[in-house]
Design a protein around this motif. Structure first.
Motif, PDB file in Angstrom:
ATOM      1  N   PRO A 175       6.502  23.216 -66.627  1.00 18.30           N
ATOM      2  CA  PRO A 175       6.081  22.535 -65.400  1.00 18.30           C
ATOM      3  C   PRO A 175       7.191  21.680 -64.795  1.00 18.30           C
ATOM      4  O   PRO A 175       7.891  20.941 -65.498  1.00 18.30           O
ATOM      5  CB  PRO A 175       4.914  21.659 -65.872  1.00 18.30           C
ATOM      6  N   GLY A 176       7.346  21.818 -63.497  1.00 20.85           N
ATOM      7  CA  GLY A 176       8.331  21.028 -62.788  1.00 20.85           C
ATOM      8  C   GLY A 176       9.750  21.531 -62.905  1.00 20.85           C
ATOM      9  O   GLY A 176      10.678  20.862 -62.434  1.00 20.85           O
ATOM     10  N   LYS A 177       9.918  22.712 -63.514  1.00 18.49           N
ATOM     11  CA  LYS A 177      11.263  23.263 -63.682  1.00 18.49           C
ATOM     12  C   LYS A 177      11.311  24.717 -63.216  1.00 18.49           C
ATOM     13  O   LYS A 177      10.311  25.439 -63.294  1.00 18.49           O
ATOM     14  CB  LYS A 177      11.704  23.195 -65.149  1.00 18.49           C
ATOM     15  N   LEU A 178      12.484  25.126 -62.737  1.00 13.62           N
ATOM     16  CA  LEU A 178      12.739  26.524 -62.407  1.00 13.62           C
ATOM     17  C   LEU A 178      14.072  26.926 -63.026  1.00 13.62           C
ATOM     18  O   LEU A 178      15.039  26.152 -62.999  1.00 13.62           O
ATOM     19  CB  LEU A 178      12.797  26.733 -60.889  1.00 13.62           C
ATOM     20  N   PHE A 179      14.101  28.136 -63.549  1.00 11.61           N
ATOM     21  CA  PHE A 179      15.314  28.662 -64.157  1.00 11.61           C
ATOM     22  C   PHE A 179      15.777  29.893 -63.391  1.00 11.61           C
ATOM     23  O   PHE A 179      14.964  30.640 -62.864  1.00 11.61           O
ATOM     24  CB  PHE A 179      15.073  29.013 -65.633  1.00 11.61           C
ATOM     25  N   ASN A 180      17.094  30.114 -63.392  1.00 11.74           N
ATOM     26  CA  ASN A 180      17.651  31.233 -62.636  1.00 11.74           C
ATOM     27  C   ASN A 180      18.388  32.224 -63.529  1.00 11.74           C
ATOM     28  O   ASN A 180      18.963  33.183 -63.036  1.00 11.74           O
ATOM     29  CB  ASN A 180      18.591  30.705 -61.540  1.00 11.74           C
ATOM     30  N   ASN A 181      18.397  31.967 -64.836  1.00 10.04           N
ATOM     31  CA  ASN A 181      18.824  32.958 -65.809  1.00 10.04           C
ATOM     32  C   ASN A 181      18.313  32.532 -67.181  1.00 10.04           C
ATOM     33  O   ASN A 181      17.547  31.567 -67.296  1.00 10.04           O
ATOM     34  CB  ASN A 181      20.337  33.217 -65.779  1.00 10.04           C
ATOM     35  N   TYR A 182      18.717  33.243 -68.213  1.00 17.84           N
ATOM     36  CA  TYR A 182      18.115  33.051 -69.521  1.00 17.84           C
ATOM     37  C   TYR A 182      18.522  31.765 -70.232  1.00 17.84           C
ATOM     38  O   TYR A 182      17.936  31.424 -71.263  1.00 17.84           O
ATOM     39  CB  TYR A 182      18.443  34.245 -70.426  1.00 17.84           C
ATOM     40  N   ASN A 183      19.518  31.057 -69.739  1.00 21.91           N
ATOM     41  CA  ASN A 183      19.925  29.849 -70.463  1.00 21.91           C
ATOM     42  C   ASN A 183      19.050  28.636 -70.140  1.00 21.91           C
ATOM     43  O   ASN A 183      19.245  27.566 -70.701  1.00 21.91           O
ATOM     44  CB  ASN A 183      21.402  29.538 -70.235  1.00 21.91           C
ATOM     45  N   HIS A 184      18.089  28.811 -69.215  1.00 23.88           N
ATOM     46  CA  HIS A 184      17.080  27.781 -68.939  1.00 23.88           C
ATOM     47  C   HIS A 184      17.668  26.452 -68.482  1.00 23.88           C
ATOM     48  O   HIS A 184      17.205  25.384 -68.880  1.00 23.88           O
ATOM     49  CB  HIS A 184      16.170  27.578 -70.158  1.00 23.88           C
ATOM     50  N   THR A 185      18.671  26.517 -67.626  1.00 20.26           N
ATOM     51  CA  THR A 185      19.143  25.316 -66.937  1.00 20.26           C
ATOM     52  C   THR A 185      18.261  25.104 -65.712  1.00 20.26           C
ATOM     53  O   THR A 185      18.096  26.013 -64.893  1.00 20.26           O
ATOM     54  CB  THR A 185      20.606  25.471 -66.503  1.00 20.26           C
ATOM     55  N   ASP A 186      17.690  23.931 -65.586  1.00 17.27           N
ATOM     56  CA  ASP A 186      16.773  23.654 -64.480  1.00 17.27           C
ATOM     57  C   ASP A 186      17.525  23.591 -63.154  1.00 17.27           C
ATOM     58  O   ASP A 186      18.435  22.779 -62.984  1.00 17.27           O
ATOM     59  CB  ASP A 186      16.043  22.336 -64.737  1.00 17.27           C
ATOM     60  N   VAL A 187      17.134  24.444 -62.210  1.00 16.28           N
ATOM     61  CA  VAL A 187      17.760  24.419 -60.883  1.00 16.28           C
ATOM     62  C   VAL A 187      16.879  23.721 -59.848  1.00 16.28           C
ATOM     63  O   VAL A 187      17.312  23.478 -58.716  1.00 16.28           O
ATOM     64  CB  VAL A 187      18.087  25.854 -60.390  1.00 16.28           C
ATOM     65  N   TYR A 188      15.654  23.385 -60.238  1.00 18.06           N
ATOM     66  CA  TYR A 188      14.708  22.784 -59.294  1.00 18.06           C
ATOM     67  C   TYR A 188      14.944  21.292 -59.097  1.00 18.06           C
ATOM     68  O   TYR A 188      14.796  20.771 -57.979  1.00 18.06           O
ATOM     69  CB  TYR A 188      13.287  23.011 -59.807  1.00 18.06           C
ATOM     70  N   LYS A 189      15.342  20.615 -60.154  1.00 23.04           N
ATOM     71  CA  LYS A 189      15.479  19.161 -60.102  1.00 23.04           C
ATOM     72  C   LYS A 189      16.440  18.741 -58.984  1.00 23.04           C
ATOM     73  O   LYS A 189      17.571  19.219 -58.898  1.00 23.04           O
ATOM     74  CB  LYS A 189      15.983  18.621 -61.435  1.00 23.04           C
ATOM     75  N   GLY A 190      15.979  17.863 -58.122  1.00 25.02           N
ATOM     76  CA  GLY A 190      16.807  17.322 -57.054  1.00 25.02           C
ATOM     77  C   GLY A 190      16.821  18.123 -55.782  1.00 25.02           C
ATOM     78  O   GLY A 190      17.320  17.643 -54.755  1.00 25.02           O
ATOM     79  N   THR A 191      16.308  19.354 -55.824  1.00 26.01           N
ATOM     80  CA  THR A 191      16.320  20.177 -54.610  1.00 26.01           C
ATOM     81  C   THR A 191      15.393  19.572 -53.567  1.00 26.01           C
ATOM     82  O   THR A 191      14.200  19.396 -53.826  1.00 26.01           O
ATOM     83  CB  THR A 191      15.876  21.612 -54.916  1.00 26.01           C
ATOM     84  N   PRO A 192      15.910  19.244 -52.388  1.00 30.82           N
ATOM     85  CA  PRO A 192      15.033  18.688 -51.353  1.00 30.82           C
ATOM     86  C   PRO A 192      14.086  19.755 -50.814  1.00 30.82           C
ATOM     87  O   PRO A 192      14.486  20.896 -50.595  1.00 30.82           O
ATOM     88  CB  PRO A 192      16.017  18.227 -50.265  1.00 30.82           C
TER      89      PRO A 192
END
Length: 436
Positions: free
Chosen positions: A74-91
């Motif tokens: 919840p509250g996170k989005l990943f863009n590949n398998y390493n699961h780095t959150d790309v959602y945080k901070g996106t306006p």
């Protein structure tokens, strides 16, 4: 000799005073369109780290994935398998029902009053001028000459019209457009080469875009990246954007994708520009994302066509668990829905050619999209599809497939008038239960 040198220095100083602006948008929504949101959130991270301030980045997306009940993170989005959150901070400048075709076009053109009338508040727009560079990135569903928005289908003619407006009103020095959607090459077939716009698309006019990172063991039933989008964002993460050029990135994209077919359009002289001219001027920072091509289980990652993603993933599950009756039933229901899509378009063609001209009906419904020659008819047909058959246009499981078959309406419009094709769409909608 001093005067020309001073004039030249003055020109360089003036050119260097321009600002960077960016717009990121998608019209896709719902859990099965996870990748469109994660792709653009990753794009935001690239631009933000490169130095474009948030007040000059406009983000338009439905924003129903990060907090979706199906999201195990919840509250996170990943863009590949390493699961780095790309959602945080996106306006999230425009979300939910604010996301419409009219809103996107108005924000792109910098029309503050139109935006205010649409959303009922002051809103961020591309408020650029003649010395500024503009970057636009899109990850979306698409069909021949069209992009999906939550309220309707946006035509390539509308989008190109907005870009022409920006040129005519001196809204940029140069503009770069990165577009990922199926048949995305059809969007820029008529893009002029002399208005300072360079566009690169994920596919040509006849083929789908492809998804990747589709087999995450923790995130079910979806792909979390797009081949084209992850190619350019991951490349931007690791190169020095102050020296790496658009040309070098186009070649890197072509090398990174497996099945997508990137195409270049417009003013290719812009390819000599370094990425910093459009992404922001900061030097490359520590790489945030690793290009992972294999899952933890060790198998090679495979790309999946965007317009049949759900079908491809379900088929793979059935292959792995052939005795699972529930999976087989889900696959059968999906295939039945796709058959209804084919039936819808065939009904429309039969309405126009009721005398039983089977050869003509077959040619129109099974061939690739012709070049769009009758835009008035086609735009009317897109509007008719949006209003008469919202069930299939907006159903996450088949909308990509439905849009890929818009070639039928292109081919009909090249032979008939707008009212004839619109009437055929409406008649087919009445006979197709899934339209509602």
């Amino acid at each position: 000799m001093k005067l020309p040198i001073l004039l030249l220095l003055g020109f360089v100083s003036c050119a260097a005073s321009g600002k960077n602006w960016a717009m990121l948008f998608t019209g896709a929504k719902g859990w099965f369109n996870y990748s469109t949101h994660s792709n653009l959130c990753h794009a935001y991270q690239v631009l933000h780290k490169a130095g474009i301030p948030d007040e000059r980045i406009v983000v338009v997306m439905y924003n129903d994935i990060a907090d979706n009940p199906m999201n195990p993170f919840p509250g996170k989005l990943f863009n590949n398998y390493n699961h780095t959150d790309v959602y945080k901070g996106t306006p999230m400048d425009y979300t939910g029902k604010e996301v419409t075709a009219e809103l996107v076009l108005a924000a792109l053109k910098g029309d503050k009053e139109k935006v205010k009338s649409l959303v009922g508040r002051e809103g961020k727009v591309i408020d650029s001028g003649p010395e500024d560079n503009v970057f636009v990135a899109v990850s979306d569903h698409g069909g021949p000459g069209s992009l999906l928005m939550p309220d309707r289908l946006m035509s390539a003619k509308e989008l190109n019209g907005a870009l022409q407006y920006m040129h005519d009103n001196k809204k940029y020095a140069n503009l770069v457009f990165y577009l990922e959607s199926c048949e995305s090459g059809s969007i820029f077939l008529d893009l002029p080469k002399n208005i300072g716009i360079y566009a690169i698309t994920a596919s040509n006019k006849d083929n789908p875009a492809y998804m990747n990172y589709c087999y995450d063991p923790d995130i079910k039933d979806v792909c979390i990246g797009g081949e084209f989008s992850t190619a350019w964002t991951q490349n931007s993460d690791k190169v020095n954007i102050r020296t790496f050029t658009l040309k070098q990135q186009s070649l890197a994209i072509e090398k990174a994708v497996n099945d997508s077919r990137p195409q270049l359009f417009g003013d290719l002289s812009l390819l000599k520009h370094p990425l910093k001219d459009f992404f922001g001027g900061k030097s490359a920072s520590k790489q945030m994302f690793t290009d992972l091509t294999s899952t933890k289980q060790g198998f090679k990652d495979r790309s999946v066509p965007f317009h049949t993603m759900h079908l491809s993933l379900l088929k793979r599950k059935v292959e792995q668990r052939p005795a699972d009756i529930d999976l087989r039933l889900r696959l059968a229901r999906l295939q039945a829905m796709m058959a209804d899509v084919d039936r819808f378009y065939r009904l429309a063609a039969k309405h126009v050619y009721p005398t039983g001209d089977v050869a003509k009906i077959d040619a129109i419904t099974t061939s690739n999209s012709e070049s769009i020659r009758n835009w008035d008819c086609y735009e009317a047909a897109l509007q008719a599809v949006s209003s008469s058959c919202p069930g299939l246009v907006q159903d996450q499981k088949v909308q990509g497939y439905f849009l890929s078959k818009l070639s039928v309406l292109v081919n009909m419009c090249n032979r008939e008038t707008g009212p004839v094709v619109t009437e055929a769409v409406e008649a087919a909608s009445r006979l197709t239960g899934l339209c509602n």
